[in-house]
Write a protein that holds these residues in place. Structure first.
Motif, mmCIF file in Angstrom:
data_model
loop_
_atom_site.group_PDB
_atom_site.id
_atom_site.type_symbol
_atom_site.label_atom_id
_atom_site.label_comp_id
_atom_site.label_asym_id
_atom_site.label_seq_id
_atom_site.Cartn_x
_atom_site.Cartn_y
_atom_site.Cartn_z
ATOM 1 N N MET A 1 0.835 -1.197 0.000
ATOM 2 C CA MET A 1 0.000 0.000 0.000
ATOM 3 C C MET A 1 0.875 1.254 0.000
ATOM 4 N N LEU A 2 0.481 2.196 -0.826
ATOM 5 C CA LEU A 2 1.136 3.497 -0.762
ATOM 6 C C LEU A 2 0.081 4.579 -0.614
ATOM 7 N N THR A 3 0.359 5.512 0.253
ATOM 8 C CA THR A 3 -0.510 6.679 0.323
ATOM 9 C C THR A 3 0.343 7.885 0.712
ATOM 10 N N GLY A 4 -0.224 9.064 0.590
ATOM 11 C CA GLY A 4 0.591 10.234 0.877
ATOM 12 C C GLY A 4 -0.218 11.440 1.288
ATOM 13 N N ASP A 5 0.471 12.413 1.826
ATOM 14 C CA ASP A 5 -0.145 13.684 2.209
ATOM 15 C C ASP A 5 0.774 14.827 1.810
ATOM 16 N N ARG A 6 0.157 15.931 1.477
ATOM 17 C CA ARG A 6 0.951 17.144 1.262
ATOM 18 C C ARG A 6 1.256 17.756 2.630
ATOM 19 N N PRO A 7 2.485 18.101 2.893
ATOM 20 C CA PRO A 7 2.785 18.739 4.188
ATOM 21 C C PRO A 7 2.431 20.226 4.166
ATOM 22 N N VAL B 1 4.364 5.406 3.181
ATOM 23 C CA VAL B 1 3.659 6.679 3.365
ATOM 24 C C VAL B 1 4.564 7.820 2.906
ATOM 25 N N LEU B 2 4.058 8.563 1.930
ATOM 26 C CA LEU B 2 4.825 9.634 1.311
ATOM 27 C C LEU B 2 4.440 10.997 1.884
ATOM 28 N N ILE B 3 5.442 11.722 2.332
ATOM 29 C CA ILE B 3 5.245 13.138 2.656
ATOM 30 C C ILE B 3 5.568 13.886 1.364
ATOM 31 N N ALA B 4 4.501 14.324 0.677
ATOM 32 C CA ALA B 4 4.628 14.771 -0.718
ATOM 33 C C ALA B 4 5.108 16.220 -0.785
ATOM 34 N N ASP B 5 6.399 16.445 -0.483
ATOM 35 C CA ASP B 5 6.876 17.832 -0.403
ATOM 36 C C ASP B 5 6.859 18.550 -1.752
ATOM 37 N N TYR B 6 7.204 17.848 -2.825
ATOM 38 C CA TYR B 6 7.152 18.531 -4.130
ATOM 39 C C TYR B 6 5.721 18.893 -4.542
ATOM 40 N N GLN B 7 4.733 18.161 -4.028
ATOM 41 C CA GLN B 7 3.362 18.476 -4.414
ATOM 42 C C GLN B 7 2.861 19.776 -3.766
ATOM 43 N N VAL B 8 3.555 20.209 -2.713
ATOM 44 C CA VAL B 8 3.157 21.461 -2.062
ATOM 45 C C VAL B 8 3.273 22.640 -3.033
ATOM 46 N N HIS C 1 3.348 12.816 -11.820
ATOM 47 C CA HIS C 1 4.273 12.682 -10.700
ATOM 48 C C HIS C 1 3.660 11.755 -9.655
ATOM 49 N N GLN C 2 2.369 11.895 -9.450
ATOM 50 C CA GLN C 2 1.700 11.028 -8.478
ATOM 51 C C GLN C 2 1.701 9.576 -8.965
ATOM 52 N N ALA C 3 1.656 9.380 -10.280
ATOM 53 C CA ALA C 3 1.784 8.012 -10.816
ATOM 54 C C ALA C 3 3.157 7.455 -10.448
ATOM 55 N N ALA C 4 4.187 8.316 -10.517
ATOM 56 C CA ALA C 4 5.538 7.881 -10.118
ATOM 57 C C ALA C 4 5.580 7.535 -8.630
ATOM 58 N N ASP C 5 4.860 8.309 -7.812
ATOM 59 C CA ASP C 5 4.788 8.023 -6.367
ATOM 60 C C ASP C 5 4.288 6.601 -6.128
ATOM 61 N N ILE C 6 3.297 6.239 -6.897
ATOM 62 C CA ILE C 6 2.632 4.950 -6.668
ATOM 63 C C ILE C 6 3.428 3.815 -7.313
ATOM 64 N N VAL D 1 -2.222 -1.194 -4.005
ATOM 65 C CA VAL D 1 -3.435 -0.625 -3.403
ATOM 66 C C VAL D 1 -3.135 0.758 -2.828
ATOM 67 N N VAL D 2 -4.049 1.676 -3.095
ATOM 68 C CA VAL D 2 -3.869 3.073 -2.702
ATOM 69 C C VAL D 2 -5.138 3.561 -2.004
ATOM 70 N N PRO D 3 -5.089 3.725 -0.683
ATOM 71 C CA PRO D 3 -6.278 4.236 0.001
ATOM 72 C C PRO D 3 -6.447 5.725 -0.296
ATOM 73 N N ASP E 1 -12.121 11.937 -4.592
ATOM 74 C CA ASP E 1 -11.544 13.050 -5.349
ATOM 75 C C ASP E 1 -10.232 12.668 -6.026
ATOM 76 N N GLN E 2 -9.589 11.609 -5.539
ATOM 77 C CA GLN E 2 -8.285 11.218 -6.097
ATOM 78 C C GLN E 2 -8.411 10.147 -7.177
ATOM 79 N N LEU E 3 -9.635 9.703 -7.484
ATOM 80 C CA LEU E 3 -9.793 8.624 -8.468
ATOM 81 C C LEU E 3 -9.237 8.954 -9.855
HETATM 82 N N1 TRP Z 1 -2.603 14.165 -3.815
HETATM 83 C C1 TRP Z 1 -2.720 13.665 -2.473
HETATM 84 C C2 TRP Z 1 -3.466 14.693 -1.631
HETATM 85 O O1 TRP Z 1 -3.504 15.853 -1.977
HETATM 86 C C3 TRP Z 1 -1.377 13.386 -1.822
HETATM 87 C C4 TRP Z 1 -0.565 12.368 -2.568
HETATM 88 C C5 TRP Z 1 0.616 12.600 -3.211
HETATM 89 C C6 TRP Z 1 -0.908 11.002 -2.773
HETATM 90 N N2 TRP Z 1 1.056 11.455 -3.803
HETATM 91 C C7 TRP Z 1 0.159 10.454 -3.548
HETATM 92 C C8 TRP Z 1 -1.982 10.195 -2.385
HETATM 93 C C9 TRP Z 1 0.130 9.130 -3.965
HETATM 94 C C10 TRP Z 1 -1.990 8.873 -2.793
HETATM 95 C C11 TRP Z 1 -0.942 8.340 -3.579
HETATM 96 O O2 TRP Z 1 -4.007 14.328 -0.618
#
Ligand code: TRP
Length: 376
Positions: free
Chosen positions: A48-54, A82-89, A175-180, A187-189, A193-195
């Motif tokens: 499982m991978l999931t992430g949050d923007r800090p 679990v990704l702390i998505a710093d570049y997504q900020v 980029h998020q595809a690369a994260d996963i 599996v990505v919880p 909105d993220q579908l």
């Molecule tokens: N986009 C997600 C959000 O805003 C955070 C996120 C970044 C993420 N990379 C991800 C979530 C990869 C799931 C998988 O909450």
């Protein structure tokens, strides 16, 4: 030399355009339900991978909406990233605004809530070069019109109130595809909105194999096509009865003190009917407070409402305050200890980044191999 074609190599551009259609949503929901069952019987088959923007501090909406589930999956034995998505900020704002502080605050929240760095790999975009490198081949697999149609990108762009669309905002789903895909998560919880991003990820995985993959051997694709895990999320509102949002000042943060929590709940909006009931449709503000008490005590909301009865909003708020503070006391105590030990937080992040980096390097090696870019 082969000829190039403007047409996508398969019909998956339609699948992406339709990622919010009823049929696609139904497929995602059905797959998610099946995964929910498989997670119970055979958690070992999932990564499982999931992430949050800090971008701020975690609040009760994050906690009951996703963090609680993540910890439960980790505890079931699912391999967790679990990704702390710093570049997504920096997709939708002009500066990096306290980035370092926010990354460590998020990490402290994670650990206080029970993410265990011995079992879960916690990492940041910016420290994993091979993850970011995947973005290059992946960008070749998507068209600009596909990206412009992404409903989540559109909504986020609109929310910036006229800020010009940056290249990073447009391409961040890739980029998020690369994260996963860097860790081949299956599996990505996520919330609904993220579908669209998950559908984009599936398209990228599929096209990678069609264009660059192990030609002739479709049984061994480089990347799996991940599925969303859509969990039941309680419809928790802010203390003013509207959508929870930090900018509205209607959230209860995990890091708040018991007194700050009491003050936030004291300000909460209720109605003029002294008799407390649990009726989300006609009394959303009161019901929201009852729901908060229910989530933090694990008790039925109707029973809670009945017990308060004619105690009015004063009685309700007193009970909610106690329930929230009691539930969060151990989390807050742990958070306090973690914040007092920044060297430990740095070590945890360094270790997670090290593990993620090793995984990313193994994947980029496979990608170079598939793309005939090994020159040694
Ligand atoms: N986009 C997600 C959000 O805003 C955070 C996120 C970044 C993420 N990379 C991800 C979530 C990869 C799931 C998988 O909450």
């Amino acid at each position: 030399m082969t000829t190039t074609s403007d047409a996508p190599p398969d019909d998956s551009s339609d699948a992406l355009a339709d990622s919010t259609s009823d049929a696609s949503l139904a497929r995602s929901i059905a797959r998610s339900a099946q995964i929910g069952k498989d997670l119970e019987t055979d958690p070992g088959q999932f990564r499982m991978l999931t992430g949050d923007r800090p971008t701020g501090h975690l609040h009760l909406g994050h906690y009951f909406g996703s963090l609680r589930n993540r910890v439960a999956l980790q505890d079931k034995g699912v391999e967790t990233f679990v990704l702390i998505a710093d570049y997504q900020v920096i997709t939708d704002r002009d500066g990096v605004d306290h980035m370092r502080e926010r990354v460590f605050s998020l990490l402290a929240d994670y650990l206080a809530l029970g993410l265990d760095p011995a079992r879960t790999t916690i990492f940041t975009h910016s420290q994993i070069p091979a993850l970011n490198q995947l973005m290059l081949p992946f960008l070749s697999l998507v068209t600009d019109s596909e990206l412009r149609r992404n409903p989540t990108v559109k909504a986020e762009q609109e929310a910036t109130g006229g800020r010009p669309m940056s290249g990073l905002m447009l391409t961040y789903p890739v980029h998020q595809a690369a994260d996963i895909l860097f860790c081949k998560a299956n599996v990505v919880p996520v919330g609904k909105d993220q579908l669209p991003h998950l559908e984009q990820t599936r398209v990228v995985a599929r096209r990678f194999d069609e264009r660059y993959g192990r030609a002739g051997d479709r049984s061994a694709p480089v990347f799996p096509q991940p599925d969303a895990l859509l969990s039941e999320v309680p419809n928790l509102l802010g203390t003013d009865g509207t959508k929870m949002s930090k900018s509205k000042g209607n959230v209860i943060e995990l890091r708040m003190s018991a007194d700050e929590t009491a003050r936030a709940i004291k300000k909460a909006v209720t109605d003029s009917d002294r008799h407390i009931t649990y009726d989300p449709a006609s009394r959303p503000e009161v019901a929201n407070l009852v729901l908060l008490a229910s989530l933090t005590t694990g008790r039925d909301p109707h029973t809670i409402a009945e017990e308060i009865g004619d105690g009015g909003s004063g009685g309700l708020k007193k009970l909610v305050t106690e329930a929230v503070n009691e539930h969060l006391a151990p989390v807050r105590a742990r958070r306090g200890e973690l914040e007092a030990d920044p060297a430990h937080l740095r070590a945890v992040l360094a270790e997670g980044n090290g593990r993620a980096d090793a995984v990313a390097q193994a994947t980029i090696a496979e990608v170079r191999e598939a793309m005939q870019m090994v020159y040694a």
